[in-house]
Design a protein around this motif. Structure first.
Motif, short mmCIF file in Angstrom:
data_model
loop_
_atom_site.label_atom_id
_atom_site.label_comp_id
_atom_site.label_asym_id
_atom_site.label_seq_id
_atom_site.Cartn_x
_atom_site.Cartn_y
_atom_site.Cartn_z
N MET A 165 19.78 -20.92 -24.94
CA MET A 165 19.06 -19.94 -25.73
C MET A 165 18.82 -18.66 -24.92
O MET A 165 19.01 -17.54 -25.42
N LEU A 166 18.43 -18.81 -23.66
CA LEU A 166 18.24 -17.63 -22.81
C LEU A 166 19.55 -16.86 -22.66
O LEU A 166 19.57 -15.62 -22.72
N ALA A 167 20.65 -17.59 -22.45
CA ALA A 167 21.95 -16.94 -22.28
C ALA A 167 22.36 -16.17 -23.53
O ALA A 167 22.92 -15.08 -23.45
N ALA A 168 22.08 -16.73 -24.71
CA ALA A 168 22.43 -16.05 -25.96
C ALA A 168 21.64 -14.76 -26.12
O ALA A 168 22.18 -13.73 -26.52
N TRP A 169 20.33 -14.80 -25.81
CA TRP A 169 19.51 -13.58 -25.91
C TRP A 169 19.95 -12.54 -24.89
O TRP A 169 20.02 -11.35 -25.19
#
Length: 244
Positions: A147-151
């Motif tokens: 999720m962090l990588a996508a944001w």
């Protein structure tokens, strides 16, 4: 009779939408759901190792561990020390599924990385989230690193490869082990997807917290063996040395 208010010809003006600070519940004044007072109280990473980001007394230093044995990754970029109140924000995101906390921290980390790029940090070709084992993923319901990588990918306009890194073997949780046990626990823990093509690329791994660096080291070695030319680590926080 209409039970909803009339909406004809109404326009939503986003600049008048007042956000509330996720920490103190006061009106936010930073463009993020965080007030400037609470933002200033976050444990921002000051002096640190120029390779692994371990908190140190001054800038531009290299820690003893990196001097004795340089890691496989080239550089760790973290915005904060893992300390209060950041640790509680990460816990609420990671273990209580309070995703707005994670999105806020990812936005702040993206600002940190944009500044680092402007200061000369090479931009990676793509982002890779640290994988989560299947059992832990089923139990938690989501991979916080993904999720962090996508944001971050959206904020930094970078490609994201969600499935290049695999974790086919699960051992004990890394947080429960000492440094030596962490290394043993990660032997043959990770693998590359058959369609992954890291050769000739500069890649950046994304995770929430870097503690001993054993997970980052194992993944960096895997990617370098597959032909990656550089591996960096982007994370929210770096834990200080025990006792500091």
């Amino acid at each position: 009779m209409r039970c909803q208010p009339f909406t004809d010809d109404q326009v939503y003006i986003w600049t008048k939408n007042k956000q509330i600070c996720l920490l103190c519940d006061e009106p936010a004044d930073t463009g993020q759901p965080l007030c400037s007072a609470c933002e200033g109280e976050l444990p921002w990473l000051g002096g640190h190792c120029r390779i692994c980001a371990l908190p140190l007394p001054g800038e531009g230093l290299t820690c003893g561990a990196c001097l004795r044995r340089p890691p496989a990754f080239s550089r760790v970029e973290a915005a904060w020390r893992y300390a209060f109140p950041l640790d509680s924000l990460i816990t609420r995101f990671k273990h209580q599924a309070q995703w707005p906390m994670g999105r806020l921290l990812a936005a702040l980390l993206s600002h940190h990385l944009q500044h680092a790029f402007a200061e000369g940090l090479p931009r990676p070709d793509l982002l890779l989230p640290v994988p989560l084992g299947r059992k832990r993923l089923r139990r938690r319901g989501f991979n916080q690193a993904e999720m962090l990588a996508a944001w971050l990918a959206a904020a930094l306009d970078l490609p994201l490869q969600r499935h290049w890194l695999l974790r086919p073997q699960e051992g004990a949780h890394q947080q429960e082990l000492d440094a030596a046990a962490r290394k043993r626990n990660l032997r043959r823990a990770f693998a590359l997807h058959a369609q992954a093509t890291p050769a000739g690329r500069h890649v950046a791994l994304v995770d929430d917290v870097l503690t001993t660096g054993t997970t980052a080291e194992a993944l960096a070695r895997l990617l370098l063996r597959a032909g990656a030319v550089r591996v960096d680590i982007y994370c929210l926080a770096r834990t200080p040395k025990p006792g500091d």
